[in-house]
Design a protein around this motif. Structure first.
Motif, short mmCIF file in Angstrom:
data_model
loop_
_atom_site.label_atom_id
_atom_site.label_comp_id
_atom_site.label_asym_id
_atom_site.label_seq_id
_atom_site.Cartn_x
_atom_site.Cartn_y
_atom_site.Cartn_z
N HIS A 120 0.83 -1.20 0.00
CA HIS A 120 0.00 0.00 0.00
C HIS A 120 0.87 1.26 0.00
O HIS A 120 0.60 2.22 -0.75
N ALA A 121 1.93 1.26 0.81
CA ALA A 121 2.80 2.43 0.89
C ALA A 121 3.50 2.68 -0.43
O ALA A 121 3.62 3.83 -0.88
N MET A 122 3.99 1.61 -1.08
CA MET A 122 4.70 1.78 -2.34
C MET A 122 3.76 2.27 -3.44
O MET A 122 4.09 3.19 -4.19
N THR A 123 2.57 1.68 -3.53
CA THR A 123 1.62 2.10 -4.55
C THR A 123 1.23 3.56 -4.36
O THR A 123 1.17 4.34 -5.32
N THR A 124 1.00 3.96 -3.12
CA THR A 124 0.66 5.36 -2.84
C THR A 124 1.79 6.28 -3.23
O THR A 124 1.58 7.33 -3.85
N ALA A 125 3.03 5.90 -2.88
CA ALA A 125 4.19 6.74 -3.19
C ALA A 125 4.37 6.90 -4.69
O ALA A 125 4.66 7.99 -5.19
N VAL A 126 4.20 5.81 -5.43
CA VAL A 126 4.39 5.85 -6.89
C VAL A 126 3.32 6.71 -7.54
O VAL A 126 3.61 7.55 -8.41
N LEU A 127 2.05 6.54 -7.15
CA LEU A 127 0.98 7.31 -7.76
C LEU A 127 1.06 8.79 -7.38
O LEU A 127 0.77 9.66 -8.19
N ASP A 128 1.47 9.07 -6.15
CA ASP A 128 1.61 10.46 -5.73
C ASP A 128 2.71 11.17 -6.52
O ASP A 128 2.69 12.39 -6.68
N ASP A 129 3.67 10.39 -7.01
CA ASP A 129 4.81 10.97 -7.74
C ASP A 129 4.60 10.91 -9.25
O ASP A 129 5.55 11.07 -10.02
N ALA A 130 3.36 10.71 -9.69
CA ALA A 130 3.09 10.51 -11.12
C ALA A 130 3.55 11.69 -11.96
O ALA A 130 3.98 11.52 -13.10
N ARG A 131 3.46 12.90 -11.42
CA ARG A 131 3.82 14.08 -12.22
C ARG A 131 5.31 14.08 -12.56
O ARG A 131 5.73 14.76 -13.50
N HIS A 132 6.12 13.34 -11.78
CA HIS A 132 7.55 13.25 -12.07
C HIS A 132 7.89 11.99 -12.88
O HIS A 132 9.07 11.75 -13.15
N ARG A 133 6.89 11.22 -13.23
CA ARG A 133 7.12 9.97 -13.97
C ARG A 133 6.33 10.00 -15.27
O ARG A 133 5.66 9.05 -15.64
N ARG A 134 6.45 11.10 -15.98
CA ARG A 134 5.70 11.28 -17.21
C ARG A 134 6.35 10.52 -18.37
O ARG A 134 7.48 10.06 -18.27
N LEU A 135 5.62 10.45 -19.46
CA LEU A 135 6.08 9.74 -20.64
C LEU A 135 7.39 10.32 -21.16
O LEU A 135 7.64 11.53 -21.08
N LEU A 136 8.22 9.44 -21.72
CA LEU A 136 9.43 9.87 -22.39
C LEU A 136 9.19 9.85 -23.90
O LEU A 136 8.58 8.92 -24.43
N SER A 137 9.68 10.88 -24.58
CA SER A 137 9.56 10.91 -26.04
C SER A 137 10.15 9.64 -26.64
O SER A 137 11.20 9.16 -26.18
N PRO A 138 9.47 9.04 -27.63
CA PRO A 138 8.31 9.51 -28.40
C PRO A 138 7.00 8.87 -27.96
O PRO A 138 6.11 8.68 -28.78
N ALA A 139 6.86 8.52 -26.67
CA ALA A 139 5.69 7.78 -26.21
C ALA A 139 4.39 8.56 -26.36
O ALA A 139 3.31 7.98 -26.33
N GLU A 140 4.47 9.89 -26.52
CA GLU A 140 3.26 10.69 -26.64
C GLU A 140 2.67 10.68 -28.05
O GLU A 140 1.60 11.26 -28.28
N ALA A 141 3.35 10.06 -29.01
CA ALA A 141 2.84 10.01 -30.38
C ALA A 141 1.43 9.42 -30.40
O ALA A 141 1.14 8.46 -29.69
#
Length: 856
Positions: free
Chosen positions: A486-507
Motif C-alpha cells: 500500500h505504501a509503495m503504490t501510494t508513493a508511486v501514484l503520488d509521484d506521477a507528475r515526475h514519472r511522465r512519458l518519455l519521447s516519443p511515447a506521446e505520439a
C-alpha cells in the motif's frame, strides 16, 4: 477454459452523412472591449516596432539580412479558426506553429461566461507564432488600430479571422530566450551535469530551428546558427531537414563557458539563445541501457526450428543483437548499414539481444510459440563511449533523422538500393529519450512516428519509458508486506507528475506500452531484498500518462518484469529511500537471451517497459497470423483485406485490455476516480489469452473500412437470444482504431477525429472503465460497458455501432482506414451458446442484404 471459437466478421457497413445536430463547440471565452484591448496591447505593438527598428539598425551593414525578421508570439485566449490562412494574406508574415498552453485562471479580462456571469472555469490558452518583418508588423498594427476604433469595419478578403484574434489577444511579444529552453529540460540537465561531472569539456545539444517553407531561407537560417556555434568555439556535429514534419535540426557541441554563462546569468547570456532562427534548444542525452549480468541458468536450445518465411513482418530498431545466440540463430535479418557491428564486442550486445529474444520467444521462463517469421533488426545503438557494458543511441546522429532514415531504407530504399524490408507491418521501438519528458509539446520524434505510421500503414509499438528515481516510503510500513504494498503504490501514484512519458511515447498514431509488475519467475525473494509492489499493479519504473491533449497513454500494460528493492537495515526509522536491488543473475524478471560473462551464450533476468513493449509486439504478430488466415479463408463471412490488418491488430490488442480487479484494488483502496485510474492504468492490462480469441459465451466481431470527412458508417451487431429476460452479468466492449494524417503546425496535430457512441440502452449496460473524454483524444477509442439489467427484445434485433469521422484540415478529401472490434460477453454460467446465436444472426443479416440487393 471453454473451447476457443473463431472471430466473426461484420458485414459491410452502411454509409451515410453524419446526421445534423446542435453544434458541439467549446464555449468561447469572453474578452475585453476593443478600447480595453487598445489600452493593454498598444504598448506591446510599439515595443515590437521598436525591436525591429533596433535590429534593422544593428544589421544595416550586413549583406545577408537586409530586412531583419522577428519571431512574434500572439498569446490568445482560446483558438481562432482560419488564422493561418489570414496570416498568409499579409505580406512578410509567415505562420510557423500553433502551440497549446496550459489553461489559465480566469481574470477580469478573459473568462468563460455561464448563465450571464463569469464562471470559475479555466480559460484555454494558445500561442500563434509567426515570422515577421517590419512591413508585416506595421500592417498588423494598422489592422489592429482599425479594429480597435471600429470593430465592424470590413477587412480585406481572408483577413477576417484577425478580428477574432485581436478580440482574444492576451499579449503580443517576441519569442525569446526563455521560450527556447522552456520545457526542453536544458537548464535542469546543465545544472545536474555541472554538479555531477564538473566544469570541463563540451555539452551536446539538439537545436531545433524554425522550419521555413522556402529552402533558401532554411539554408540562410542554418548558416547563421552554425556561425553562432563557431563563434562560441563550438562544433556542429550533424544536421537534418524533414519537411514532412516541419523539422529542421542541428546537433552541436557547446563549450563549457557557454553553459556556465547561461547558468549564471540566464538564457539571454549567450547569442545562440537569442537567435531569431531558433525555436528550441534541448540537451542531447541519448538513452543508455546497462548490461545484464548472466543468470545461473544455462541456455537450452528452443525446440522449434527457425521460421521458413524469409520475408519479415516485424522490425526491431534497437541495439545490435547476438545473431548467432542459441535462441536467435536463423531467426533474424540484421541490416546494419551504419556498421555498428564494427564497434561492438559480443559482450556488449545486451539490449538488442534481449528485445529480439522476447519478440521471438516471450519470457523464457514460460516461452510460447516462436515468431512465425524472421525478425528484421536495424541497429540504432552503439557501445557507450565511457561505460564498458552500456549501450546508447548513436551519439553522432540526430535521433529523429536516424529513425527517419531507417524507415526510408526499409520501405523506399536508399542509395539506389531496393527497399530493405517492404514486407514489415509491425515496428518495435523500445527507446525513450530521457532528455525529453513529455510536457505540453509533442516532440519531433513523436511527430515523425505519427507521420510514418500513416504514410506506410504500420502498427508502431513504443515503450512508455522508464524512471529510475528511488521511491521514498516509511520504514515502519515496509516491514509488513501488506502495508509495504500500500505504501509503495501510494508513493508511486503520488509521484506521477515526475514519472511522465518519455519521447516519443506521446505520439498519437503509435500504440504506447507500459509495464505491470509481473513475470513468470518462480523462487523466493532474497532476505536482503524486498518485493514492495503487489504483483499485477503498474510497475514502479513505468512512465504514466496522460498523453498529448490529455489522451489515454500508455494505452496498454503488459508484464515488464518485477523489480526488487534493497531491504533497509534493521532498526531503520522514519522515511527511507528504496534503491534497486541486484537481480539480473537470480531474478525475478523476464528471462531473456544475453551474452555470457566470458563469451558464449547465456540468459539474464530483465525488467522495464522495453520488455513489455517487446511482448506487445509479439502479441501483435500473433494477431497478424490470425488475420492473415481469416482473410485467406473462403468462408461465409468475408474478412477485411490485408490493408486493414495494422489498424485491426491495433484494435484487437487494445480490445484484450481491461482494468480487471485493478479498478477495485486501486480505486477503492486509494480513493481514485475514473480519471485518475485512466491516468494510472490507461486501458488496462492486456490478457494475452484473450487476444484475437473468442469463446462460447464471448463473441468477438471485426469490421474495417475507409471513411471520409463528415461520414458515418454503421455496423450491426445481432443480439443473442441468451440476453432475453435474464439479469445475468454481460459486457459489451467496443474498440475503434485508426491512423490519422498529421498537421505538424497545428496544436490539434491529428487531422482525423473518429469516434463512436456506445449503444448502452439495448444491452442495459453502462460505462465501467476508462474516462470517455480521454478515450476520444487519441487514435484508439476503447469502451468497456457492464450491466445486469433484464432485457426484452424480439428475435432478430440488433444494436448498431456508428463510426463518425471529422477532418480537422483545409483538405477534406482525406480518407482514413480504421478497424472496429466489438464483443459481447456473458457470465460463464450461462448454458446457451452465445457465439452460435450471434453467428446465426449474422447469417440472417447477410441473407437480408442479398435479398435487398437482388430487388434493387
Amino acid at each position: 477454459m471453454t473451447e476457443p471459437r473463431p472471430l466473426l466478421a461484420f458485414g459491410p457497413p452502411i454509409g451515410q452523412p453524419i446526421p445534423p445536430g446542435p453544434p458541439r463547440f467549446p464555449r468561447p471565452p469572453r474578452g475585453p472591449s476593443p478600447q480595453r484591448q487598445g489600452q493593454r496591447l498598444t504598448p506591446q505593438f510599439t515595443a515590437l516596432q521598436e525591436a525591429l527598428a533596433a535590429r534593422r539598425a544593428a544589421t544595416s551593414a550586413a549583406t545577408d539580412e537586409p530586412n531583419p525578421e522577428l519571431v512574434v508570439v500572439l498569446d490568445l485566449a482560446g483558438t481562432v479558426d482560419q488564422f493561418r490562412r489570414a496570416v498568409a494574406g499579409i505580406e512578410g508574415l509567415e505562420f510557423l506553429i500553433e502551440l497549446a498552453e496550459d489553461d489559465a485562471e480566469p481574470d477580469e479580462d478573459f473568462y468563460i461566461e455561464k448563465d450571464g456571469a463569469a464562471a470559475a472555469t479555466s480559460v484555454p490558452e494558445s500561442l500563434y507564432v509567426v515570422m515577421s518583418n517590419a512591413r508585416a508588423v506595421t500592417e498588423l498594427v494598422r489592422l489592429f488600430e482599425r479594429w480597435r476604433t471600429d470593430p465592424a469595419a470590413p477587412f480585406a478578403r481572408g483577413l477576417a479571422p484577425l478580428k477574432n484574434a485581436f478580440a482574444q489577444l492576451r499579449a503580443i511579444r517576441r519569442w525569446g530566450p526563455i521560450d527556447r529552453v522552456r520545457d526542453t529540460g536544458l537548464l535542469e540537465a546543465w545544472h545536474e551535469d555541472v554538479a555531477v561531472v564538473g566544469g570541463q569539456g563540451f555539452r551536446r545539444v539538439e537545436i531545433e530551428l524554425w522550419f521555413r517553407a522556402d529552402a533558401r531561407r532554411r539554408a540562410a537560417a542554418q548558416a547563421r546558427v552554425e556561425q553562432l556555434i563557431a563563434d562560441s568555439r563550438g562544433t556542429v556535429i550533424n544536421s537534418a531537414v524533414i519537411p514532412s514534419i516541419d523539422y529542421h535540426g542541428i546537433l552541436a557541441d557547446l563549450p563549457l563557458g557557454q553553459v556556465e554563462a547561461v547558468l549564471a546569468r540566464g538564457p539571454d547570456a549567450i547569442q545562440l539563445l537569442t537567435s531569431e532562427s531558433i525555436m528550441f534548444v534541448a540537451p542531447a542525452q541519448p538513452m543508455g541501457t546497462p548490461g545484464l549480468e548472466p543468470s545461473d541458468l544455462p541456455p537450452v536450445a528452443p525446440a522449434a526450428d527457425p521460421p521458413q518465411e524469409p520475408r519479415p513482418r516485424v522490425a526491431l530498431l534497437d541495439g545490435l543483437p547476438l545473431a548467432n545466440h542459441t535462441f536467435l540463430a536463423g531467426r533474424l535479418v540484421v541490416d546494419d548499414p551504419d556498421e555498428h557491428a564494427t564497434r561492438y564486442t559480443s559482450g556488449q550486445q545486451h539490449h538488442g539481444t534481449a528485445m529480439a529474444s522476447l519478440i521471438c520467444h516471450g519470457d523464457l521462463s514460460s516461452p510460447g510459440p516462436v515468431l512465425s517469421t524472421r525478425l528484421y533488426v536495424r541497429p540504432v545503438m552503439e557501445p557507450h563511449p565511457y561505460y564498458e557494458d552500456h549501450e546508447t543511441i548513436a551519439r553522432g546522429d540526430l535521433l529523429v533523422d536516424l529513425v527517419h532514415r531507417s524507415f526510408h531504407r526499409m520501405f523506399d530504399g536508399d542509395g539506389g538500393h531496393r527497399p530493405a524490408a517492404p514486407s514489415v507491418r509491425i515496428i518495435n521501438l523500445s527507446i525513450g529519450d530521457p532528455a525529453r519528458v513529455f510536457a505540453r509539446r509533442i516532440s519531433p520524434l513523436a511527430k515523425l512516428l505519427d507521420w510514418l505510421a500513416h504514410r506506410y500503414n504500420l502498427l508502431i509499438l513504443v515503450s512508455a519509458g522508464n524512471h529510475s528515481e528511488p521511491p521514498t516510503v516509511s520504514a515502519e510500513e515496509i516491514g509488513d508486506p501488506s502495508t509495504a504494498h500500500h505504501a509503495m503504490t501510494t508513493a508511486v501514484l503520488d509521484d506521477a507528475r515526475h514519472r511522465r512519458l518519455l519521447s516519443p511515447a506521446e505520439a498519437v498514431n503509435v500504440l504506447t506500452v507500459g509495464a505491470v509488475h509481473d513475470d513468470a519467475t518462480d523462487g523466493p525473494v532474497p532476505d536482503t531484498a524486498i518485493d514492495a509492489v503487489e504483483v499485477g499493479l503498474p510497475a514502479p519504473y513505468s512512465a504514466t500518462g496522460f498523453g498529448y491533449r490529455r489522451s489515454v497513454k500508455p494505452e496498454v500494460l503488459l508484464p515488464g518484469g518485477r523489480r526488487l528493492f534493497q531491504r533497509p537495515p534493521p532498526g531503520t526509522e522514519g522515511a527511507v529511500t528504496l534503491f534497486a536491488a541486484q537481480q539480473a543473475a537470480m531474478g525475478p524478471g523476464l528471462l531473456v537471451a544475453a551474452p555470457g560473462a566470458y563469451g558464449g551464450d547465456a540468459t539474464a533476468y530483465s525488467s522495464g517497459t522495453s520488455n513489455a513493449t517487446a511482448l506487445a509486439t509479439r502479441a501483435a504478430n500473433q494477431i497478424f497470423d490470425v488475420l492473415s488466415d481469416l482473410t485467406a479463408a473462403v468462408g461465409e463471412f468475408p474478412f477485411p483485406d490485408a490493408q486493414y490488418h495494422p489498424v485491426l491488430a491495433k484494435a484487437l490488442l487494445v480490445h484484450a485490455a481491461s482494468w480487471g480487479d485493478l479498478q477495485q484494488r486501486l480505486g477503492d483502496s486509494l480513493g481514485l476516480g475514473r480519471r485518475e485510474l485512466t491516468q494510472a492504468l490507461g486501458y488496462g492490462r492486456v490478457d494475452l489469452d484473450r487476444v484475437a480469441t473468442a469463446a462460447r459465451t464471448r463473441v468477438v466481431m471485426l469490421g474495417a473500412s475507409t471513411i471520409g470527412d463528415k461520414q458515418r458508417q454503421q455496423f450491426s451487431l445481432p443480439l443473442p437470444a441468451a440476453l432475453m429476460t435474464t439479469a445475468e452479468w454481460r459486457r459489451l466492449t467496443v474498440t475503434l482504431a485508426w491512423l490519422s494524417p498529421i498537421n505538424p503546425r497545428s496544436q490539434a496535430h491529428r487531422v482525423a477525429r473518429l469516434r463512436f457512441e456506445p449503444p448502452t440502452g439495448p444491452l442495459g449496460v453502462t460505462r465501467s472503465e476508462a474516462d470517455s473524454n480521454a478515450a476520444r483524444k487519441g487514435t484508439v477509442q476503447h469502451e468497456v460497458l457492464d450491466g445486469r439489467k433484464a432485457l426484452a427484445f424480439t428475435a432478430g434485433d440488433a444494436v448498431t455501432v456508428n463510426v463518425d469521422c471529422r477532418i480537422d484540415s483545409d483538405q477534406h478529401d482525406v480518407w482514413i482506414r480504421y478497424g472496429l472490434v466489438a464483443s459481447i460477453e456473458m457470465a460463464s454460467t450461462i448454458r446457451a451458446d452465445v457465439h452460435a446465436q450471434v453467428r446465426d444472426g449474422l447469417r440472417v443479416q447477410a441473407r437480408s442484404r442479398q435479398q435487398v440487393a437482388a430487388r434493387s
